[in-house]
Design an enzyme around this catalytic site. Sequence first.
Site, PDB file in Angstrom:
ATOM      1  CE  LYS A  79      68.886 -39.049  82.887  1.00 43.29           C
ATOM      2  NZ  LYS A  79      67.635 -38.579  82.240  1.00 43.29           N
ATOM      3  CE1 TYR A 138      66.759 -34.003  84.998  1.00 46.88           C
ATOM      4  CE2 TYR A 138      66.455 -35.321  86.977  1.00 46.88           C
ATOM      5  CZ  TYR A 138      66.979 -35.168  85.707  1.00 46.88           C
ATOM      6  OH  TYR A 138      67.723 -36.186  85.134  1.00 46.88           O
ATOM      7  CG  PHE A 153      57.477 -35.711  83.086  1.00 51.81           C
ATOM      8  CD1 PHE A 153      58.777 -35.389  83.440  1.00 51.81           C
ATOM      9  CD2 PHE A 153      56.902 -35.047  82.019  1.00 51.81           C
ATOM     10  CE1 PHE A 153      59.496 -34.431  82.747  1.00 51.81           C
ATOM     11  CE2 PHE A 153      57.605 -34.071  81.311  1.00 51.81           C
ATOM     12  CZ  PHE A 153      58.914 -33.758  81.688  1.00 51.81           C
ATOM     13  NE  ARG A 159      72.110 -31.936  75.570  1.00 51.61           N
ATOM     14  CZ  ARG A 159      70.998 -32.106  76.297  1.00 51.61           C
ATOM     15  NH1 ARG A 159      71.089 -32.408  77.606  1.00 51.61           N
ATOM     16  NH2 ARG A 159      69.811 -32.006  75.757  1.00 51.61           N
ATOM     17  CB  THR A 168      64.896 -35.860  75.601  1.00 51.11           C
ATOM     18  OG1 THR A 168      65.539 -34.581  75.606  1.00 51.11           O
ATOM     19  CG2 THR A 168      64.489 -36.223  77.016  1.00 51.11           C
ATOM     20  NE  ARG A 191      69.516 -38.948  76.834  1.00 48.04           N
ATOM     21  CZ  ARG A 191      69.289 -37.658  77.110  1.00 48.04           C
ATOM     22  NH1 ARG A 191      69.055 -36.798  76.132  1.00 48.04           N
ATOM     23  NH2 ARG A 191      69.317 -37.234  78.359  1.00 48.04           N
ATOM     24  CG  ASN A 237      66.854 -40.030  78.985  1.00 45.49           C
ATOM     25  OD1 ASN A 237      67.254 -40.162  80.140  1.00 45.49           O
ATOM     26  ND2 ASN A 237      66.522 -38.863  78.491  1.00 45.49           N
ATOM     27  CG  HIS A 287      71.996 -34.833  83.200  1.00 46.01           C
ATOM     28  ND1 HIS A 287      71.009 -33.949  82.836  1.00 46.01           N
ATOM     29  CD2 HIS A 287      73.045 -34.069  83.608  1.00 46.01           C
ATOM     30  CE1 HIS A 287      71.440 -32.707  83.020  1.00 46.01           C
ATOM     31  NE2 HIS A 287      72.676 -32.751  83.487  1.00 46.01           N
ATOM     32  CD  GLU A 295      73.428 -29.526  84.743  1.00 46.25           C
ATOM     33  OE1 GLU A 295      74.195 -30.287  84.110  1.00 46.25           O
ATOM     34  OE2 GLU A 295      72.260 -29.294  84.390  1.00 46.25           O
TER      35      GLU A 295
HETATM   36  N1  UDP Z   1      61.844 -36.346  80.854  1.00 43.45           N
HETATM   37  C1  UDP Z   1      60.715 -37.148  80.963  1.00 43.45           C
HETATM   38  N2  UDP Z   1      59.626 -36.848  80.147  1.00 43.45           N
HETATM   39  C2  UDP Z   1      59.649 -35.828  79.243  1.00 43.45           C
HETATM   40  C3  UDP Z   1      60.812 -35.018  79.156  1.00 43.45           C
HETATM   41  C4  UDP Z   1      61.895 -35.314  79.974  1.00 43.45           C
HETATM   42  O1  UDP Z   1      60.660 -38.075  81.754  1.00 43.45           O
HETATM   43  O2  UDP Z   1      58.655 -35.609  78.536  1.00 43.45           O
HETATM   44  C5  UDP Z   1      63.020 -36.668  81.708  1.00 43.45           C
HETATM   45  C6  UDP Z   1      64.135 -37.390  80.937  1.00 43.45           C
HETATM   46  O3  UDP Z   1      64.724 -38.348  81.802  1.00 43.45           O
HETATM   47  C7  UDP Z   1      65.100 -36.251  80.647  1.00 43.45           C
HETATM   48  C8  UDP Z   1      64.957 -35.400  81.903  1.00 43.45           C
HETATM   49  O4  UDP Z   1      63.575 -35.454  82.213  1.00 43.45           O
HETATM   50  O5  UDP Z   1      66.417 -36.716  80.420  1.00 43.45           O
HETATM   51  C9  UDP Z   1      65.383 -33.954  81.737  1.00 43.45           C
HETATM   52  O6  UDP Z   1      64.648 -33.370  80.687  1.00 43.45           O
HETATM   53  P1  UDP Z   1      65.332 -32.405  79.646  1.00 43.45           P
HETATM   54  O7  UDP Z   1      64.241 -31.754  78.861  1.00 43.45           O
HETATM   55  O8  UDP Z   1      66.300 -31.519  80.359  1.00 43.45           O
HETATM   56  O9  UDP Z   1      66.072 -33.425  78.654  1.00 43.45           O
HETATM   57  P2  UDP Z   1      67.633 -33.790  78.471  1.00 43.45           P
HETATM   58  O10 UDP Z   1      68.420 -32.518  78.652  1.00 43.45           O
HETATM   59  O11 UDP Z   1      67.977 -34.841  79.498  1.00 43.45           O
HETATM   60  O12 UDP Z   1      67.727 -34.342  77.071  1.00 43.45           O
HETATM   61 MG    MG Z   2      68.359 -31.199  80.243  1.00 41.05          MG
END
Ligand code: UDP
Ligand code: MG
Length: 153
Positions: A9, A49, A57, A85, A91, A102, A112, A115, A126
């Site tokens: 990111k 997204y 957000f 993962r 997250t 992270r 964070n 991705h 993706e």
């Molecule tokens: N995100 C955020 N606020 C939240 C949840 C997610 O800004 O409350 C952002 C964060 O950068 C995250 C991305 O949205 O990595 C995608 O969210 P997801 O739930 O898919 O989490 P990830 O798979 O990245 O752990």
């Molecule tokens: Mg995700």
Amino acid sequence: MERTLVILKPGTVQRGLIGEVTSRLEKKGLFLVGLKMQWLDDQILSEHYSHLKDKPFFGLLKKAMSSCPVVLMCWEGKDAVSVVRTLIGPTNGRLAPAGTIRGDYSMSTQENIIHASDSTENAEIEINRFFKKEELFDYQFKLIDSIYASDEK
Ligand code: UDP
Ligand code: MG
């Protein structure tokens, strides 16, 4: 063998952490099969997204993700999706365990670092979203016998 999509990111690019984060994936024993830098636009981020489109957000997240170019990667390995993962952690960087990417480099939920695809179905979607076929490489992984047992590959 399985493939997964990783995005380093904007915060990772700005903080000079591209090498450190990439090094963790390399050292784990994953194989890099695609790599490029790209400025993500609103359209591709809205797709990527889309599961978050109703969240408050959503706009902030897209703005942050398009604030500078990101690094796109495709990694290959046995169970690559779940392995990556596990390496990245949950997250919210503040809650992510030490030792995860992270957990070690992030203090934020949005900012964070990285991705990674969350399922094999999404990984395929993706990878196709961010890479053209000719940007992904099939080559011999010469150290594969040091990374896997012969019945594991
Ligand atoms: N995100 C955020 N606020 C939240 C949840 C997610 O800004 O409350 C952002 C964060 O950068 C995250 C991305 O949205 O990595 C995608 O969210 P997801 O739930 O898919 O989490 P990830 O798979 O990245 O752990
Ligand atoms: Mg995700």
